[in-house]
Design a protein around this motif. Structure first.
Motif, short mmCIF file in Angstrom:
data_model
loop_
_atom_site.label_atom_id
_atom_site.label_comp_id
_atom_site.label_asym_id
_atom_site.label_seq_id
_atom_site.Cartn_x
_atom_site.Cartn_y
_atom_site.Cartn_z
N ALA A 46 46.01 43.16 67.85
CA ALA A 46 47.11 42.44 68.49
C ALA A 46 47.92 43.29 69.44
CB ALA A 46 48.04 41.86 67.42
N ARG A 47 47.74 44.60 69.40
CA ARG A 47 48.56 45.48 70.22
C ARG A 47 47.73 46.36 71.16
NH1 ARG A 47 53.99 46.35 68.95
NH2 ARG A 47 54.87 44.35 68.28
N ARG A 48 46.54 45.89 71.56
CA ARG A 48 45.78 46.57 72.60
C ARG A 48 45.49 45.58 73.71
NH1 ARG A 48 41.39 50.67 69.87
NH2 ARG A 48 40.54 48.77 68.93
N ALA A 49 45.87 45.94 74.92
CA ALA A 49 45.56 45.09 76.07
C ALA A 49 44.04 45.06 76.27
CB ALA A 49 46.26 45.62 77.31
N PRO A 50 43.50 43.98 76.82
CA PRO A 50 42.05 43.91 77.04
C PRO A 50 41.52 45.11 77.82
CG PRO A 50 43.06 41.78 77.43
CD PRO A 50 44.18 42.75 77.23
N GLY A 51 40.47 45.74 77.28
CA GLY A 51 39.87 46.89 77.93
C GLY A 51 40.56 48.21 77.68
N HIS A 52 41.64 48.20 76.89
CA HIS A 52 42.39 49.42 76.62
C HIS A 52 42.01 49.98 75.26
CE1 HIS A 52 45.79 49.26 79.75
NE2 HIS A 52 44.91 48.33 80.09
N ASP A 53 41.94 51.30 75.20
CA ASP A 53 41.67 51.97 73.93
C ASP A 53 42.94 52.21 73.12
OD1 ASP A 53 38.89 52.23 74.39
OD2 ASP A 53 39.24 53.99 75.66
N LEU A 54 44.08 52.30 73.81
CA LEU A 54 45.33 52.68 73.15
C LEU A 54 46.20 51.46 72.86
CD1 LEU A 54 46.26 55.83 75.26
CD2 LEU A 54 45.38 55.80 72.92
N THR A 109 52.08 54.91 73.84
CA THR A 109 52.69 56.21 73.63
C THR A 109 51.82 57.06 72.71
OG1 THR A 109 53.96 55.53 71.70
CG2 THR A 109 55.00 55.20 73.85
N ALA A 110 51.97 58.36 72.84
CA ALA A 110 51.12 59.28 72.08
C ALA A 110 51.50 59.34 70.61
CB ALA A 110 51.20 60.67 72.70
N ASP A 111 52.77 59.14 70.29
CA ASP A 111 53.14 59.15 68.87
C ASP A 111 52.43 58.02 68.14
OD1 ASP A 111 55.10 57.35 70.30
OD2 ASP A 111 55.72 56.95 68.23
N LEU A 112 52.39 56.83 68.75
CA LEU A 112 51.71 55.69 68.14
C LEU A 112 50.22 55.98 67.96
CD1 LEU A 112 51.42 52.80 67.16
CD2 LEU A 112 51.51 52.03 69.54
N ALA A 113 49.61 56.52 69.00
CA ALA A 113 48.19 56.86 68.91
C ALA A 113 47.95 57.87 67.79
CB ALA A 113 47.70 57.41 70.24
N ALA A 114 48.78 58.89 67.71
CA ALA A 114 48.60 59.94 66.71
C ALA A 114 48.77 59.38 65.29
CB ALA A 114 49.58 61.08 66.94
N MET A 152 43.93 59.23 73.71
CA MET A 152 45.26 59.85 73.74
C MET A 152 45.24 61.13 74.56
SD MET A 152 47.50 61.26 70.49
CE MET A 152 46.42 62.67 70.20
N LEU A 153 44.25 61.98 74.33
CA LEU A 153 44.15 63.25 75.05
C LEU A 153 43.74 63.04 76.51
CD1 LEU A 153 42.43 65.28 72.21
CD2 LEU A 153 44.78 65.59 73.03
N ARG A 154 42.88 62.06 76.75
CA ARG A 154 42.39 61.81 78.10
C ARG A 154 43.44 61.13 78.98
NH1 ARG A 154 38.42 57.75 77.18
NH2 ARG A 154 40.13 56.27 77.53
N ASP A 155 44.15 60.13 78.40
CA ASP A 155 44.99 59.27 79.22
C ASP A 155 46.47 59.64 79.21
OD1 ASP A 155 42.68 57.84 79.73
OD2 ASP A 155 43.08 56.32 78.18
N LEU A 156 46.92 60.38 78.21
CA LEU A 156 48.36 60.62 78.08
C LEU A 156 48.76 62.10 78.15
CD1 LEU A 156 49.27 58.09 75.21
CD2 LEU A 156 49.30 57.73 77.69
N GLU A 178 51.03 69.88 79.35
CA GLU A 178 52.16 70.50 78.67
C GLU A 178 52.76 69.62 77.59
OE1 GLU A 178 53.55 73.50 78.71
OE2 GLU A 178 51.92 74.16 80.00
N ARG A 179 52.72 68.33 77.83
CA ARG A 179 53.25 67.38 76.86
C ARG A 179 52.60 66.03 77.09
NH1 ARG A 179 58.75 67.97 76.47
NH2 ARG A 179 59.18 65.90 75.68
N PHE A 180 52.85 65.11 76.19
CA PHE A 180 52.29 63.79 76.34
C PHE A 180 53.20 62.90 77.16
CE2 PHE A 180 49.93 65.21 72.60
CZ PHE A 180 48.65 64.78 72.93
N THR A 181 52.59 62.00 77.91
CA THR A 181 53.31 61.00 78.68
C THR A 181 53.18 59.65 77.98
OG1 THR A 181 51.35 60.53 80.01
CG2 THR A 181 52.87 62.23 80.84
N ALA A 182 53.88 58.66 78.52
CA ALA A 182 53.72 57.27 78.08
C ALA A 182 53.19 56.47 79.25
CB ALA A 182 55.06 56.71 77.60
#
Length: 570
Positions: free
Chosen positions: A343-351, A376-381, A415-419, A423-427
């Motif tokens: 319910a919380r992944r847009a079509p075609g999205h891994d995150l 966001t990376a916290d959610l992915a982690a 998460m590592l590829r897209d965010l 130096e830090r994670f983005t959203a």
């Protein structure tokens, strides 16, 4: 009212006087951030409601609170209160009178308090629209000197006066419609002894390791013990509310920290804490945002830290859950994880994505300043960790585990590829794909994966976390940020859950030095400023609700771990 200082005693301004299992407390807090001059009997049935005002006849009394006894005193005069079970208080006076009055003067067809004299037993009874309960005052010793507002309608002073010139004792009961007349089967002093013994036994179980290096352990235990309520309404199990001030709910990530803190001492209560939000899991698998006596909210969710928490909980339980309990937990955790994947992944999205900062638990963090719907990376982690927990549970139960492991690797890779920006994670917006970095500690929370992170990423996160560390602990927004606000909720103040998650992740990633530093600073902060909802990152002052259980639990978690390391010499 002069309030006694904290110490072995506690400040009634900060922590309510209550009892394990009770929906009642005595406190000056009568609404959100609202403190009355007098102490009030407050009920949390249907919400926080001040029902009765307790006013000594002499102004300027000193209030002394301990886990077993609450005392008003002035010169030779004393009023003392003790619990006779979860729904009854005994109050006695010597050389000091007391007015027991309705907290609000106005009675309408839909609000307020009515007072009548019960012809069955001669007791005075206050009825409250707000709580839907009755509050019976039975005189056990002495006599009511004066009453007012009996059977009055509309606006009136409704009260009972207990005398200052003779000893008196009363019982105040909270109940629904009818019960047998109250009789005192136990003396006041025996009740005090029993409550003291009960609390001592709880402390001995929760913090057997306590000593001079952990001077706030007993008070932390009291915050948990006193905030526990019996099942009622939508609260399906014995529950530790976040507070018996205005934060009188169970939010669907706060409960995890209370469960972990209680696991070794009271495994049944700990298991109930973990499971309670799952009792209200909806058809999609989502957990509610929060649960309280008369309300279950689904307008937001909370972050999926439950796999991380379950691992910690199980390591601390003295006996493992039986297979049936484990199978039920596996099913619940799988459905909760499925909500995020389906319910919380847009079509075609891994995150997966949050729909609002409230979903993350970091309501107004600067990560969400420009857009609220974000990957966001916290959610992915957290999901990677939870998927790993599910894979372990599946193997233990003889179920297929590969699907969980594959999904964990898919999200970790994305998460590592897209965010990750080096130096830090983005959203990232799931609508536009636009990425944005902030200076919020939230963007560094994938450190909770510990050794499951690539070494260069873990190293960069550790450096970033170090920049958030003040004298008192981890600021959620750096103090030199243009967006830092001292009392800005998640825009600067130090919080317990982020502290525990970061400390644990750093330790598992091998950064024990900074993990030790974070732990020690947070312990010192609580010992200085109590168990507030959050703390000013620069001064260490407690902010907002001042009796917050996940803060007390985090103190107990970190203090117990520190003592364990000391004993084993590492």
């Amino acid at each position: 009212m002069t309030v006694a200082p904290s110490g072995p005693e506690f400040s009634i301004q900060d922590i309510p006087f209550s009892y394990r299992g009770s929906w009642l407390n005595i406190s000056p807090v009568v609404a959100e951030k609202t403190y009355a001059d007098d102490l009030h009997l407050v009920s949390h049935q249907t919400g926080l409601h001040a029902v009765l005002r307790l006013s000594p006849e002499v102004a300027g009394t000193t209030v002394v609170a301990t886990p077993a006894l609450l005392t008003w005193r002035t010169g030779p005069g004393r009023i003392e209160a003790v619990y006779d079970g979860p729904d009854t208080l005994r109050i006695r006076g010597r050389r000091l009178g007391l007015r027991v009055a309705a907290a609000a003067n106005t009675l309408t067809p839909f609000s307020g308090t009515y007072l009548y004299l019960d012809p069955v037993d001669g007791a005075h009874v206050f009825t409250s629209y707000e709580t839907g309960r009755r509050y019976r005052i039975t005189v056990l010793d002495g006599a009511v000197r004066r009453s007012g507002g009996v059977e009055a309608l509309g606006s009136a002073d409704r009260f009972l006066d207990l005398p200052g010139d003779q000893p008196w004792e009363i019982a105040i009961e909270e109940y629904a419609t009818a019960r047998r007349p109250y009789t005192a089967s136990v003396t006041f002093d025996q009740l005090r002894h029993d409550r003291s013994s009960e609390f001592t036994a709880f402390v001995d179980a929760v913090a057997p390791w306590r000593g001079t290096d952990t001077p706030s352990a007993e008070l932390a235990a009291y915050v948990l013990w006193s905030a526990t309520v019996a099942p009622a309404g939508f609260v399906t199990r014995p529950a530790v509310l976040m507070s018996k001030h205005w934060m009188d709910k169970v939010w669907s990530w706060d409960h995890c920290f209370n469960a972990i803190a209680l696991a070794a001492a009271d495994p049944e209560l700990a298991w109930h804490q973990f499971q309670l939000p799952f009792d209200h899991q909806d058809a999609s698998g989502a957990l509610p945002d929060s649960v309280t006596h008369s309300e279950v909210l689904h307008n937001y969710v909370k972050p999926p830290i439950h796999g991380w928490a379950l691992r910690h909980l199980r390591r601390r339980l003295p006996q493992p859950p039986d297979r049936a309990a484990l199978a039920q937990t596996y099913d619940r955790l799988a459905r909760w994880t499925g909500f995020w994947l389906d319910a919380r992944r847009a079509p075609g999205h891994d995150l997966p994505h949050y729909q609002h900062g409230n979903d993350s638990g970091w309501d107004n963090a600067t990560t969400f300043d420009d857009e609220r719907v974000l990957e966001t990376a916290d959610l992915a982690a957290f999901l990677v960790s939870q998927l790993g927990c599910l894979a372990d549970l599946a193997t233990e139960l003889g179920e297929p585990a590969d699907r969980w492991s594959r999904e964990a690797e898919r999200i970790r890779t994305a998460m590592l590829r897209d965010l990750w920006d080096g130096e830090r994670f983005t959203a990232r917006s799931p609508h536009t794909g636009r990425r944005r970095a902030s200076r919020s500690l939230l963007d560094l929370m994938p450190v909770a994966l510990g050794a499951d992170l690539p070494a260069p990423v873990a190293d960069a996160l550790a450096r970033g976390i170090d920049a958030h560390l003040t004298t008192h602990g981890l600021a959620t927004e750096p103090t030199d940020s243009a967006h830092y606000v001292a009392d800005g909720y998640w825009r600067g103040p130090i919080w317990a859950p982020s502290t525990v998650l970061v400390e644990d992740g750093l330790r598992r990633a091998g950064y024990t030095g900074i993990a030790d530093d974070i732990s020690q600073r947070f312990l010192a902060l609580c010992e200085k400023s109590g168990f507030a909802e959050n703390f000013d990152a620069e001064t260490g002052a407690g902010l907002r609700d001042r009796a917050y259980t996940w803060t007390a639990s985090s103190y107990l978690i970190l203090a117990a771990a520190q003592e364990e390391r000391r004993v084993r010499g590492g």
